[in-house]
Design an enzyme around this catalytic site. Structure first.
Site, PDB file in Angstrom:
ATOM      1  N   ASP A 148      91.962  19.547  89.407  1.00  8.33           N
ATOM      2  CA  ASP A 148      90.935  19.057  88.487  1.00  8.33           C
ATOM      3  C   ASP A 148      90.055  18.049  89.215  1.00  8.33           C
ATOM      4  O   ASP A 148      89.573  18.332  90.311  1.00  8.33           O
ATOM      5  CB  ASP A 148      91.593  18.470  87.239  1.00  8.33           C
ATOM      6  CG  ASP A 148      90.595  18.311  86.084  1.00  8.33           C
ATOM      7  OD1 ASP A 148      89.476  18.843  86.173  1.00  8.33           O
ATOM      8  OD2 ASP A 148      90.933  17.642  85.101  1.00  8.33           O
ATOM      9  N   ASP A 157      94.340  15.100  88.328  1.00  5.77           N
ATOM     10  CA  ASP A 157      93.411  14.127  88.904  1.00  5.77           C
ATOM     11  C   ASP A 157      94.093  13.326  90.005  1.00  5.77           C
ATOM     12  O   ASP A 157      95.218  12.849  89.827  1.00  5.77           O
ATOM     13  CB  ASP A 157      92.919  13.147  87.833  1.00  5.77           C
ATOM     14  CG  ASP A 157      92.145  13.848  86.723  1.00  5.77           C
ATOM     15  OD1 ASP A 157      91.575  14.919  86.987  1.00  5.77           O
ATOM     16  OD2 ASP A 157      92.118  13.300  85.601  1.00  5.77           O
ATOM     17  N   ASP A 173      88.503  10.313  87.975  1.00 10.78           N
ATOM     18  CA  ASP A 173      88.072  10.460  86.583  1.00 10.78           C
ATOM     19  C   ASP A 173      88.263   9.165  85.805  1.00 10.78           C
ATOM     20  O   ASP A 173      89.267   8.458  85.962  1.00 10.78           O
ATOM     21  CB  ASP A 173      88.863  11.565  85.897  1.00 10.78           C
ATOM     22  CG  ASP A 173      88.335  12.955  86.222  1.00 10.78           C
ATOM     23  OD1 ASP A 173      87.493  13.058  87.136  1.00 10.78           O
ATOM     24  OD2 ASP A 173      88.767  13.921  85.573  1.00 10.78           O
ATOM     25  N   ARG A 197      79.985  17.431  89.930  1.00  7.81           N
ATOM     26  CA  ARG A 197      80.510  16.159  89.440  1.00  7.81           C
ATOM     27  C   ARG A 197      80.674  15.115  90.548  1.00  7.81           C
ATOM     28  O   ARG A 197      81.768  14.703  90.890  1.00  7.81           O
ATOM     29  CB  ARG A 197      81.834  16.346  88.707  1.00  7.81           C
ATOM     30  CG  ARG A 197      81.758  17.282  87.520  1.00  7.81           C
ATOM     31  CD  ARG A 197      83.076  17.305  86.742  1.00  7.81           C
ATOM     32  NE  ARG A 197      82.997  18.235  85.606  1.00  7.81           N
ATOM     33  CZ  ARG A 197      83.971  18.423  84.713  1.00  7.81           C
ATOM     34  NH1 ARG A 197      85.093  17.736  84.833  1.00  7.81           N
ATOM     35  NH2 ARG A 197      83.827  19.272  83.721  1.00  7.81           N
TER      36      ARG A 197
END
Length: 512
Positions: free
Chosen positions: A190, A161, A194, A243
């Protein structure tokens, strides 16, 4: 995530190079230097001030950042860390001390509070190195670039991340940053942004997220519903598979963002999440809002968004796209004040202001400003201020009009008389109203004005070339609507959803 992003990245970089070679310049009339502090949910819960009032320290290595944290009197002593140059694995080691808990190969903001990290000078780049925020509060990160953080391959950092938050995190403001990857999960990357395991009161503003399989998430699983109160505004999401973000439970406020080339899905509200999604611009994308890849539904309140060349999948057992005519299925109360730019201005405005090394420029509110009032109690939506007229002649004045059945005491002609005190309403909550001319007329902009006291009542709509049946534009909410210049003799505004009986005071049409 699929390899698609890595392949598409080549095309995106080529386009950027062409624009740079051409010397493309953007107007700067809608931007101004940042004047205030944290916005959105980061301004709630006591506010987010970072290291304000503390010592200012300059750092050119990751080790120096850790040393600045560790040299404080305590883990909560305010500090501002100015960063310049490139931070990478080679210059980021663990530093020990009573006021810090750091680790090598990642910028670790763990079990600390009251910290600002801000890029200065010619810029700060975190190369293949992520920022991890854990058991921390009152953190500000501004004006930095974080790129190519991997969870597999070599080197790895921060679970892949760019910025990751977890475990009882409170009040984080991330502003004017550029977060980017060079592919998806198959290439070792990734998420870009997040939040999980009890992360709350976070704002991401004026930032760029691009070239990644995953934009970011709120909640690591369907059972991780302890996160929320997240604001996303004036950000650019570009060339991302999905996302943008993924929400599992909690509340998010998503406004004035520009979304370009979302390949699989966009805002994925699921597992009971509720999102207020307003005045965003979605372009050349697929399934930009809905519940995807799960049967556990999420919810949304929509208004003022523009959907430009957006495609929608058919509903299924684990997919519930909000389109092709997104409608609200919940209401979300927003406890802070904020200003809305008109969605049509968002793409150019965000290009001017978002990302690192843009001088911390922000919107100055001149782009069809709308100023909702803070709502500590539930409300359907903020009340927009009137939409100013576009330049040029209102072609509806003197034209004809007709439509579907109308309510008693109203007239089709009330939408083209230049009088905001008269209006047309359909007999129910949906209906058509049209402007027509005796000969072909070129139109590229429409302004729909609701009668006083009825603002925000109109939900989803379509703008239709009545001669061909072609949908020129679809969206929700009212105001200024732009589309490709079209020659037609009749244009129809079709209301497909509304809260109560809609009232159209004026249906204005313009050539430009």
């Amino acid at each position: 995530m699929r390899r698609a992003v890595a392949l598409r990245l080549q095309v995106v970089l080529a386009a950027v190079a062409i624009a740079a070679a051409a010397g493309v310049a953007l107007p700067v009339l809608q931007a101004s230097a940042a004047a205030g502090g944290a916005s959105g949910y980061a301004s709630a819960n006591g506010g987010t001030t970072g290291g304000a009032g503390g010592q200012t320290v300059r750092a050119t290595t990751g080790t120096a950042i850790h040393a600045a944290l560790c040299n404080r009197a305590s883990s909560s002593t305010p500090i501002i860390i100015e960063v310049s140059g490139t931070i990478n694995h080679g210059n980021t080691t663990k530093v020990s001390g009573g006021s810090c808990n750091t680790a090598a190969d990642v910028i670790e903001l763990k079990q600390i509070s009251n910290v600002t990290i801000i890029g200065v000078g010619s810029g700060a780049v975190f190369d293949q190195l992520g920022i991890h925020i854990r058991e921390a509060r009152n953190i500000i990160i501004r004006n930095v670039t974080i790129r190519n953080v991997k969870k597999s391959g070599s080197p790895t950092s921060n679970g892949g991340d760019a910025i990751g938050m977890e475990s009882s995190v409170r009040n984080v403001w991330v502003d004017h940053v550029t977060l980017e990857a060079s592919g998806g999960e198959a290439e070792g990357f990734d998420g870009l942004f997040d939040m999980k395991n009890d992360t709350q009161y976070v704002t991401l503003s004026y930032s760029i997220l691009r070239n990644s399989g995953r934009g970011g998430l709120i909640g690591s699983s369907e059972s991780d519903r302890s996160n929320g109160y997240i604001t996303f505004h004036h950000n650019l999401y570009e060339n991302i598979d999905s996302r943008t973000p993924l929400l599992r439970g909690g509340i998010a406020h998503i406004y004035n963002n520009s979304y370009v080339s979302l390949h699989e899905s966009g805002i994925n509200s699921r597992a009971g999440a509720r999102a207020k999604v307003e005045n965003n611009y979605f372009k050349n994308s697929k399934d930009v809002l809905g519940t995807f890849y799960t049967s556990e539904a999420g919810y949304w309140q929509v208004g003022g968004n523009i959907f430009d060349n957006v495609t929608w999948s058919a509903p299924g057992s684990e997919n519930n796209p909000a389109g092709p005519n997104p409608q609200s299925n919940t209401t979300v109360s927003i406890p802070y004040s904020y200003s809305l730019d008109g969605a049509s201005c968002v793409p150019s405005l965000v290009l001017q202001t978002a990302g690192a090394n843009k001088g911390l420029q922000e919107s100055n509110g001149s782009c069809t400003p709308q100023t909702p009032t803070a709502t500590p109690t539930p409300t359907v939506s903020p009340t927009p201020s009137p939409t100013p007229p576009p330049g040029g002649t209102n072609l509806s004045l003197g034209a004809g009009s007709d439509g579907s059945s109308k309510a008693d005491g109203t007239s089709y002609g009330n939408v083209r008389d230049g009088n905001m005190s008269t209006f047309w309403s359909p007999a129910g909550s949906t209906g058509d109203i049209s402007i027509k001319w005796s000969s072909a007329t070129t139109v590229s902009r429409v302004v729909i004005r609701e009668a006083s006291g009825s603002e925000g009542g109109i939900g989803a709509w379509q703008l239709i070339n009545a001669g061909t049946g072609a949908v020129l534009k679809s969206g929700s909410g009212t105001g200024s609507i732009t589309f490709t210049p079209t020659s037609l003799s009749k244009i129809t505004f079709r209301i497909t959803s509304s809260a109560g009986t809609p009232k159209v005071a004026e249906f204005e049409t313009y050539a430009g």
